[in-house]
Design a protein around this motif. Structure first.
Motif, PDB file in Angstrom:
ATOM      1  N   UNK A   1      -3.771  27.663 -12.190  1.00 52.19           N
ATOM      2  CA  UNK A   1      -2.537  27.938 -13.122  1.00 52.19           C
ATOM      3  C   UNK A   1      -1.459  27.574 -13.026  1.00 52.19           C
ATOM      4  N   UNK A   2      -0.768  26.962 -11.502  1.00 53.31           N
ATOM      5  CA  UNK A   2       0.476  26.566 -11.632  1.00 53.31           C
ATOM      6  C   UNK A   2       0.870  25.396 -10.938  1.00 53.31           C
ATOM      7  N   UNK A   3       1.292  24.465 -11.317  1.00 51.09           N
ATOM      8  CA  UNK A   3       1.417  23.435 -10.467  1.00 51.09           C
ATOM      9  C   UNK A   3       1.960  22.730  -9.167  1.00 51.09           C
ATOM     10  N   UNK A   4       2.998  23.945  -8.808  1.00 47.06           N
ATOM     11  CA  UNK A   4       3.909  24.177  -7.084  1.00 47.06           C
ATOM     12  C   UNK A   4       3.086  24.932  -6.065  1.00 47.06           C
ATOM     13  N   UNK A   5       3.076  25.189  -5.069  1.00 47.51           N
ATOM     14  CA  UNK A   5       1.811  26.173  -4.431  1.00 47.51           C
ATOM     15  C   UNK A   5       3.426  26.807  -3.429  1.00 47.51           C
ATOM     16  N   UNK A   6       4.503  27.292  -4.179  1.00 46.30           N
ATOM     17  CA  UNK A   6       5.173  27.881  -4.013  1.00 46.30           C
ATOM     18  C   UNK A   6       4.776  29.900  -4.355  1.00 46.30           C
ATOM     19  N   UNK A   7       5.553  30.471  -3.599  1.00 48.92           N
ATOM     20  CA  UNK A   7       5.450  32.311  -3.560  1.00 48.92           C
ATOM     21  C   UNK A   7       6.748  32.900  -2.933  1.00 48.92           C
ATOM     22  N   UNK A   8       6.625  34.000  -4.237  1.00 50.77           N
ATOM     23  CA  UNK A   8       7.862  34.697  -3.840  1.00 50.77           C
ATOM     24  C   UNK A   8       7.320  36.354  -3.824  1.00 50.77           C
ATOM     25  N   UNK A   9       8.271  36.565  -2.078  1.00 45.33           N
ATOM     26  CA  UNK A   9       7.127  37.955  -1.897  1.00 45.33           C
ATOM     27  C   UNK A   9       8.806  38.614  -1.541  1.00 45.33           C
ATOM     28  N   UNK A  10       8.248  40.337  -1.485  1.00 42.66           N
ATOM     29  CA  UNK A  10       9.293  40.967  -1.294  1.00 42.66           C
ATOM     30  C   UNK A  10      10.528  40.706  -0.683  1.00 42.66           C
ATOM     31  N   UNK A  11      11.363  41.318  -0.592  1.00 41.40           N
ATOM     32  CA  UNK A  11      12.931  40.906   0.495  1.00 41.40           C
ATOM     33  C   UNK A  11      12.318  41.545   2.241  1.00 41.40           C
ATOM     34  N   UNK A  12      12.226  42.303   1.437  1.00 38.43           N
ATOM     35  CA  UNK A  12      11.766  43.917   2.507  1.00 38.43           C
ATOM     36  C   UNK A  12      10.579  43.623   3.853  1.00 38.43           C
ATOM     37  N   UNK A  13       9.769  42.101   3.488  1.00 36.79           N
ATOM     38  CA  UNK A  13       8.667  42.047   4.194  1.00 36.79           C
ATOM     39  C   UNK A  13       8.862  40.511   4.623  1.00 36.79           C
ATOM     40  N   UNK A  14      10.065  39.812   4.629  1.00 39.79           N
ATOM     41  CA  UNK A  14      10.739  38.334   4.852  1.00 39.79           C
ATOM     42  C   UNK A  14      10.101  37.903   6.549  1.00 39.79           C
ATOM     43  N   UNK A  15       9.861  39.539   7.238  1.00 38.24           N
ATOM     44  CA  UNK A  15       9.493  39.292   8.705  1.00 38.24           C
ATOM     45  C   UNK A  15       7.855  38.268   8.728  1.00 38.24           C
ATOM     46  N   UNK A  16       7.450  38.229   7.650  1.00 37.08           N
ATOM     47  CA  UNK A  16       5.840  38.159   7.429  1.00 37.08           C
ATOM     48  C   UNK A  16       5.820  36.711   6.651  1.00 37.08           C
ATOM     49  N   UNK A  17       7.082  35.529   6.494  1.00 42.00           N
ATOM     50  CA  UNK A  17       6.681  34.790   5.584  1.00 42.00           C
ATOM     51  C   UNK A  17       6.322  33.098   6.443  1.00 42.00           C
ATOM     52  N   UNK A  18       6.516  33.449   7.842  1.00 44.77           N
ATOM     53  CA  UNK A  18       6.091  32.427   8.635  1.00 44.77           C
ATOM     54  C   UNK A  18       4.714  32.439   8.623  1.00 44.77           C
ATOM     55  N   UNK A  19       4.474  33.687   9.535  1.00 47.45           N
ATOM     56  CA  UNK A  19       2.547  33.113   8.956  1.00 47.45           C
ATOM     57  C   UNK A  19       1.847  34.015   7.836  1.00 47.45           C
ATOM     58  N   UNK A  20       3.029  33.862   6.690  1.00 47.48           N
ATOM     59  CA  UNK A  20       1.858  33.471   5.659  1.00 47.48           C
ATOM     60  C   UNK A  20       2.511  32.577   4.836  1.00 47.48           C
ATOM     61  N   UNK A  21       3.112  32.058   5.259  1.00 49.34           N
ATOM     62  CA  UNK A  21       2.473  30.180   5.436  1.00 49.34           C
ATOM     63  C   UNK A  21       1.895  29.661   6.188  1.00 49.34           C
ATOM     64  N   UNK A  22       1.472  29.558   7.454  1.00 51.78           N
ATOM     65  CA  UNK A  22      -0.075  29.960   7.916  1.00 51.78           C
ATOM     66  C   UNK A  22      -1.277  29.833   7.085  1.00 51.78           C
ATOM     67  N   UNK A  23      -1.143  31.761   6.443  1.00 49.97           N
ATOM     68  CA  UNK A  23      -2.429  32.051   6.424  1.00 49.97           C
ATOM     69  C   UNK A  23      -2.849  31.080   4.847  1.00 49.97           C
ATOM     70  N   UNK A  24      -1.538  30.903   3.921  1.00 47.50           N
ATOM     71  CA  UNK A  24      -1.898  30.799   2.798  1.00 47.50           C
ATOM     72  C   UNK A  24      -2.095  29.183   2.803  1.00 47.50           C
ATOM     73  N   UNK A  25      -0.804  28.443   3.300  1.00 37.78           N
ATOM     74  CA  UNK A  25      -0.663  26.798   3.209  1.00 37.78           C
ATOM     75  C   UNK A  25       0.660  26.184   1.966  1.00 37.78           C
TER      76      UNK A  25
END
Ligand code: SF4
Length: 445
Positions: free
Chosen positions: A398-422
């Motif tokens: 549905x989208x042509x980019x590969x970006x996700x916006x997550x809630x600021x409260x769980x910023x700590x997981x962003x690195x791990x999420x990038x690895x999981x989701x690419x």
């Protein structure tokens, strides 16, 4: 007299099959004696056993149904406090219509009552009944108002009168609607009970003390009117709260049948603020039905919201489906926000995205109805969970980019999420209120 667990046990099959949800027949008997389960849960009780256990399985507070088209149910509650289990039948809000009003005034008022419907966290909150009040003291006018209300609204009716001739006139014109007849007292009980029986409707008995109230209820039942509603009529709010608490306690703790009925409270008065506050007190405390003159949004919405909060089952979080949601008409470059499937969280996020006027996708992750921080702490909103939701959501097409916006409260997981989701993970605002400015000023596809 209620049966004990051991007495009930004698009538059960004693096979300990566990199909009722209890590990043994004895455990089930104990639950039944405590009114925590119903007999239907055991499919193997014999007809003789059922007959013998009838008294034990009857609900301590009778379930009373009013109306036909949109039937309203009151009663069948099993606990004093919501945290013990749950409250099951939300307090019915009955908005008044006076029979001193003209036909056009009645039509306007009914139209306004029908418009009092609001969506909150995915549920529709609305007024449940129309109470036609015999202020004119005239039977013909009362019957006309009842007829109009029945024609113009599909809500169940409460006929408020202590005059048996007015009651009969109104019942004749709306007998098919099975209204609630409200106004039996020590002076008119026999006539009102007779009417309730003839027209097969429920009956409200009124008294300013519990002894008389229980005698009226008992007398009505002995006359063949089983569907009774109790209306204590003491004036002061404190005495009324004490009275309804005693009624509930007698019904649940002492199994005192003459008080084992739902409660109706009439809060009609001249002071609109006090009326709303009083109505709120009986939404909180044991009101099966509250009759009120209040039909302004500022009066009704707080009551409906309070009711929703109190009657939400504390054991079951309110959830939305865990899936991909579209807000507006998002294109290929639309933002993709991630949140949990706790209703309140989802609708707050969705509301802020709508307010931003930026079409977007929201992926609601199955966190079993927990909010962001609670789900994260309980390890139900982890990078792994989010990645699974994203991979099954179909967002990649549905989208042509590969970006996700997550809630600021769980910023700590962003690195791990990038690895999981690419995917590139962007940290959104901590509070949903920051979403509109974030989407307008920070978001770039
Ligand atoms: Fe006993 Fe009936 Fe429960 Fe089976 S379903 S354990 S027979 S009470």
């Amino acid at each position: 007299m209620a049966l004990t667990g051991l007495e009930i046990f004698k009538h059960l099959p004693k096979t300990n099959c566990g199909e009722c949800g209890s590990p043994t027949c004895l455990a089930f008997a104990m639950q039944l004696a405590a009114k925590k389960v119903s007999l239907e849960k055991c499919p193997y009780v014999s007809e003789e056993g059922k007959a013998a256990l009838d008294a034990a399985s009857a609900p301590p507070i009778r379930l009373v149904t009013i109306g036909v088209k949109n039937p309203f149910k009151a009663g069948n509650e099993t606990v004093m406090f919501r945290h013990e289990e749950s409250f099951y039948h939300p307090t019915g809000i009955a908005a008044t219509v006076s029979d001193t009003s003209s036909d056009s005034e009645i039509a306007d008022r009914i139209s306004k009552i029908k418009s009092l419907s609001y969506e909150r966290v995915g549920q529709i909150l609305k007024v449940d009944l129309v109470a036609v009040v015999n202020e004119s003291k005239n039977a013909e006018k009362f019957a006309n108002a009842a007829k109009k209300a029945a024609e113009l609204s599909d809500l169940p009716l409460v006929l408020v009168t202590s005059d048996p001739s007015a009651a009969e006139a109104a019942l004749k014109v709306c007998k098919d609607d099975k209204p609630l007849l409200c106004g039996a007292n020590p002076e008119n009980l026999d006539k009102m009970a007779e009417l309730a029986k003839t027209y097969a409707c429920s009956l409200v008995v009124q008294a300013d003390n519990l002894d008389t109230l229980s005698e009226l209820a008992h007398h009505s039942a002995s006359k063949g009117v089983q569907d009774v509603v109790l209306n204590p009529t003491v004036e002061s709010l404190g005495a009324l709260i004490k009275g309804v608490t005693q009624i509930r306690r007698q019904a649940l703790k002492k199994n005192f049948r003459p008080l084992g009925y739902p409660i109706l409270i009439n809060v009609m008065g001249d002071d609109t603020f006090k009326e709303t506050i009083k109505a709120g007190a009986f939404v909180s405390k044991y009101g099966g039905i509250v009759i009120t003159n209040a039909i302004e949004k500022w009066q009704i919405l707080p009551l409906l919201t309070l009711r929703q909060n109190i009657y939400t089952d504390p054991r079951k979080p309110i959830m939305v489906d865990a899936k991909l949601y579209k807000i507006g008409e998002p294109g290929k470059d639309a933002p993709v926000l991630v949140t949990t499937n706790f209703s309140l969280t989802y609708f707050v996020v969705a509301g802020e995205v709508e307010a931003s006027k930026v079409p977007a996708y929201i992926i609601s992750v199955d966190t079993e109805g927990l909010s962001v921080m609670t789900a994260w702490a309980a390890e139900k909103f982890t990078a792994e969970h989010i990645a699974k939701s994203i991979n099954t959501s179909g967002i990649a097409e549905l989208v042509s980019h590969n970006k996700l916006i997550i809630p600021g409260y769980v910023a700590v997981m962003s690195g791990e999420l990038e690895e999981e989701t690419k995917r590139e993970v962007l940290v959104g605002p901590r509070e949903a209120s920051g979403i509109p400015s974030y989407l307008k000023t920070v978001w770039k596809p």
